[in-house]
Design a protein around this motif. Structure first.
Motif, short mmCIF file in Angstrom:
data_model
loop_
_atom_site.label_atom_id
_atom_site.label_comp_id
_atom_site.label_asym_id
_atom_site.label_seq_id
_atom_site.Cartn_x
_atom_site.Cartn_y
_atom_site.Cartn_z
N SER A 62 44.19 52.29 38.50
CA SER A 62 43.21 51.37 39.08
C SER A 62 42.85 51.70 40.52
CB SER A 62 43.74 49.93 39.00
OG SER A 62 44.85 49.73 39.87
N TRP A 63 43.66 52.48 41.22
CA TRP A 63 43.29 52.86 42.59
C TRP A 63 42.25 53.97 42.58
CZ3 TRP A 63 43.23 57.10 45.80
CH2 TRP A 63 43.03 56.84 47.16
N ALA A 64 42.38 54.92 41.66
CA ALA A 64 41.51 56.10 41.67
C ALA A 64 40.35 56.01 40.70
CB ALA A 64 42.34 57.35 41.34
N MET A 65 40.41 55.13 39.71
CA MET A 65 39.40 55.07 38.66
C MET A 65 38.71 53.72 38.64
SD MET A 65 41.63 56.68 35.52
CE MET A 65 42.33 58.33 35.58
N ASP A 66 37.43 53.72 38.27
CA ASP A 66 36.74 52.45 38.09
C ASP A 66 36.94 51.94 36.67
OD1 ASP A 66 34.82 53.71 36.41
OD2 ASP A 66 33.44 54.03 38.08
N ARG A 67 36.45 50.74 36.40
CA ARG A 67 36.68 50.12 35.10
C ARG A 67 36.06 50.92 33.96
NH1 ARG A 67 38.16 44.60 34.73
NH2 ARG A 67 38.88 43.78 36.75
N ALA A 68 34.90 51.53 34.22
CA ALA A 68 34.25 52.32 33.17
C ALA A 68 35.09 53.55 32.81
CB ALA A 68 32.86 52.75 33.62
N GLU A 69 35.68 54.18 33.81
CA GLU A 69 36.52 55.34 33.55
C GLU A 69 37.77 54.94 32.77
OE1 GLU A 69 35.57 58.27 37.33
OE2 GLU A 69 36.75 56.46 37.70
N ILE A 70 38.39 53.83 33.16
CA ILE A 70 39.57 53.36 32.44
C ILE A 70 39.21 52.98 31.01
CG2 ILE A 70 41.31 51.52 32.34
CD1 ILE A 70 41.25 51.59 35.46
N ALA A 71 38.07 52.29 30.83
CA ALA A 71 37.63 51.91 29.49
C ALA A 71 37.39 53.14 28.62
CB ALA A 71 36.37 51.07 29.57
N HIS A 72 36.81 54.18 29.22
CA HIS A 72 36.56 55.42 28.49
C HIS A 72 37.88 56.04 28.02
CE1 HIS A 72 34.91 59.38 27.52
NE2 HIS A 72 35.85 59.89 28.29
N LEU A 73 38.87 56.08 28.90
CA LEU A 73 40.14 56.70 28.55
C LEU A 73 40.89 55.91 27.48
CD1 LEU A 73 41.30 57.85 32.09
CD2 LEU A 73 40.71 59.33 30.16
N VAL A 74 40.93 54.59 27.60
CA VAL A 74 41.71 53.80 26.64
C VAL A 74 41.00 53.68 25.30
CG1 VAL A 74 42.93 52.50 28.42
CG2 VAL A 74 40.85 51.55 27.40
N ALA A 97 46.03 48.55 50.38
CA ALA A 97 44.57 48.49 50.40
C ALA A 97 44.02 48.76 49.01
CB ALA A 97 44.02 49.51 51.39
N ARG A 98 43.10 47.95 48.58
CA ARG A 98 42.51 48.09 47.26
C ARG A 98 41.74 49.41 47.17
NH1 ARG A 98 41.11 44.59 43.08
NH2 ARG A 98 39.22 45.14 41.93
N GLY A 99 41.83 50.06 46.01
CA GLY A 99 41.07 51.27 45.76
C GLY A 99 39.81 50.97 44.98
N VAL A 100 39.51 51.79 43.96
CA VAL A 100 38.26 51.66 43.21
C VAL A 100 38.21 50.36 42.42
CG1 VAL A 100 36.76 52.74 41.50
CG2 VAL A 100 38.07 54.17 43.07
N SER A 101 39.27 50.07 41.65
CA SER A 101 39.28 48.82 40.86
C SER A 101 40.57 48.04 41.00
CB SER A 101 39.03 49.13 39.38
OG SER A 101 40.03 49.99 38.86
N GLY A 102 41.45 48.47 41.91
CA GLY A 102 42.72 47.77 42.12
C GLY A 102 43.58 48.52 43.10
N THR A 103 44.84 48.16 43.14
CA THR A 103 45.79 48.76 44.09
C THR A 103 46.66 49.84 43.46
OG1 THR A 103 47.51 47.12 43.62
CG2 THR A 103 45.90 46.59 45.36
#
Length: 436
Positions: A62-74, A97-103
């Motif tokens: 969640s720090w390095a990837m956005d929700r779309a990237e995570i959704a694609h992977l899962v 500090a929050r990253g792209v979609s989380g910590t």
């Protein structure tokens, strides 16, 4: 429709990986298709997941990837019966500090995907307090659901009974308890578990863990606690550019830390990957247009690398006309020398002026955000790259042109800038994704 679960714990070293592998193999032995993921920037666990399930596992972060990237992977879990995400560190542990979609916390993934959490609790040196810890984790963050707990390293039946009663009073399900005296563990070294490909008995170890866990954990109750899940759309995929059309990738026990999702993204973009082994004194494929040296354990094989003349000469010839990039351990091998933990200095490829030493170990660990000051394979000046650094080496010299301005997760500029000389580039961080 798959059933999704997150395996987490209050802290590292409690038994998350062992439980994940055991559950995955036990369910697979019962005819279920199991898909695993790793929350966070761990290079090693996905290979263990693949050994347990027969399906490739990737990191979701969640720090390095956005929700779309995570959704694609899962989304690769769409045709599985059970999907398990193994957490890193403690359930809520991430950066400040929050990253792209989380910590980067496992809890981010649990909330984002709507998967309940199975906690691994080690009640060593305590009893009812274990229930207080579990209850605190359950109530800490709205949106994160606790399915129940598995107790690990329980000292005796009396100990188990005390903890079970306290958890029952707190309204927390106990799926099972693993006795301390029969603990199943996997070999470790300084960067984590010894890699799956280095363990010839890995299948037997996982089978034994599955047998042990099936004997002490209610597998059906765990499965019933999972959330029904179907993947959300992740059409945007990963924001990853391959470094070239044909990539010569170093791959052996000294060069193995590469994120599986990176290789998949390169192939999905049309790149071809040919592997070679520096430890077998192999040179990169002469028909490739870029060479990539991942991280790994070069410090454990420095003498052999130094003696691999064909590899080093071939790499130098390659770099005269085409780009060569190294990550972490690969970066160190591109330098002039590496001093091992015994204080012995070994000559490396000499494509960069970097010199490193393991004689005085110092841990470097954390997320990295780099803005490129010079181009590297696949990325132009100004690109913002997200990655993760984990090593114990000390920089003796880093004289070449800095490759990037690198910040840690708090925004602090760090000294590990990477460097560039001619066609050779290198970074101490492992690339996870590029900012969109």
């Amino acid at each position: 429709m798959a059933a999704g679960l997150v395996i987490s714990a209050p802290a590292s070293g409690v038994g998350k990986t062992t439980l994940t592998l055991a559950l995955a193999r036990a369910w697979r032995n019962r005819g279920l298709n199991v898909q695993c993921f790793k929350s966070g920037p761990d290079y090693i666990d996905p290979a263990f997941h693949a050994a347990a399930t027969g399906r490739a596992s990737v990191n979701i972060d969640s720090w390095a990837m956005d929700r779309a990237e995570i959704a694609h992977l899962v989304s690769r879990g769409a045709n599985a019966d059970v999907v398990l995400a193994e957490g890193s560190m403690g359930l809520f542990d991430g950066v400040a500090a929050r990253g792209v979609s989380g910590t980067g916390a496992t809890a981010d993934i649990a909330e984002m995907l709507g998967w309940p959490v199975v906690l691994v609790i080690d009640p060593s040196g305590q009893a009812q307090t274990a229930a207080a810890i579990a209850a605190g984790l359950r109530d800490y963050r709205a949106g994160v659901r606790l399915a129940g707990v598995v107790l690990n390293r329980v000292a005796s039946p009396r100990h188990e009974d005390l903890v079970r009663h306290a958890l029952n009073d707190a309204g927390i399900a106990v799926f099972g308890a693993l006795p301390r005296h029969a603990e199943i563990s996997l070999p470790k070294r300084h960067l984590g578990l010894v890699q799956a490909e280095e363990q010839v008995e890995i299948g037997k170890l996982i089978d034994e863990a599955a047998r042990f866990v099936a004997e002490h954990v209610d597998l059906e109750a765990v499965l019933r606690a999972a959330a029904s899940w179907s993947p959300q759309s992740g059409e945007n995929g990963l924001n990853v550019t391959p470094p070239g059309q044909r990539i010569a990738l170093a791959r052996d026990a000294a060069f193995s830390f590469v994120y599986p999702h990176m290789l998949e993204a390169w192939r999905a973009a049309g790149a071809e990957i040919s592997t070679f082994s520096p430890l077998a004194d192999e040179a990169p494929d002469a028909s490739a247009d870029v060479c990539w040296l991942p991280g790994g354990y070069p410090e454990l094989h420095a003498g052999k690398i130094a003696a691999s003349a064909r590899f080093r000469d071939g790499l130098r010839v390659f770099a005269e006309t085409r780009p060569v990039h190294g990550e972490c351990g690969g970066y160190m091998v591109l330098g002039i020398a590496l001093t091992d933990a015994d204080g012995v200095r070994h000559e490396m490829a000499g494509l960069l002026g970097l010199e490193t030493s393991f004689a005085k170990r110092r841990m470097h660990l954390g997320y990295r955000l780099a803005e490129l000051a010079a181009p590297m394979p696949g990325h132009q000046v100004g690109a913002r790259l997200r990655g993760h650094e984990f090593h114990y080496s000390t920089i003796i010299a880093q004289p070449d042109t800095p490759l990037a301005v690198v910040h840690d997760a708090t925004g602090t500029v760090i000294a590990e800038t990477g460097s560039r000389r001619g066609q050779a580039t290198g970074t101490f961080f492992h690339l996870i994704a590029e900012d969109r």
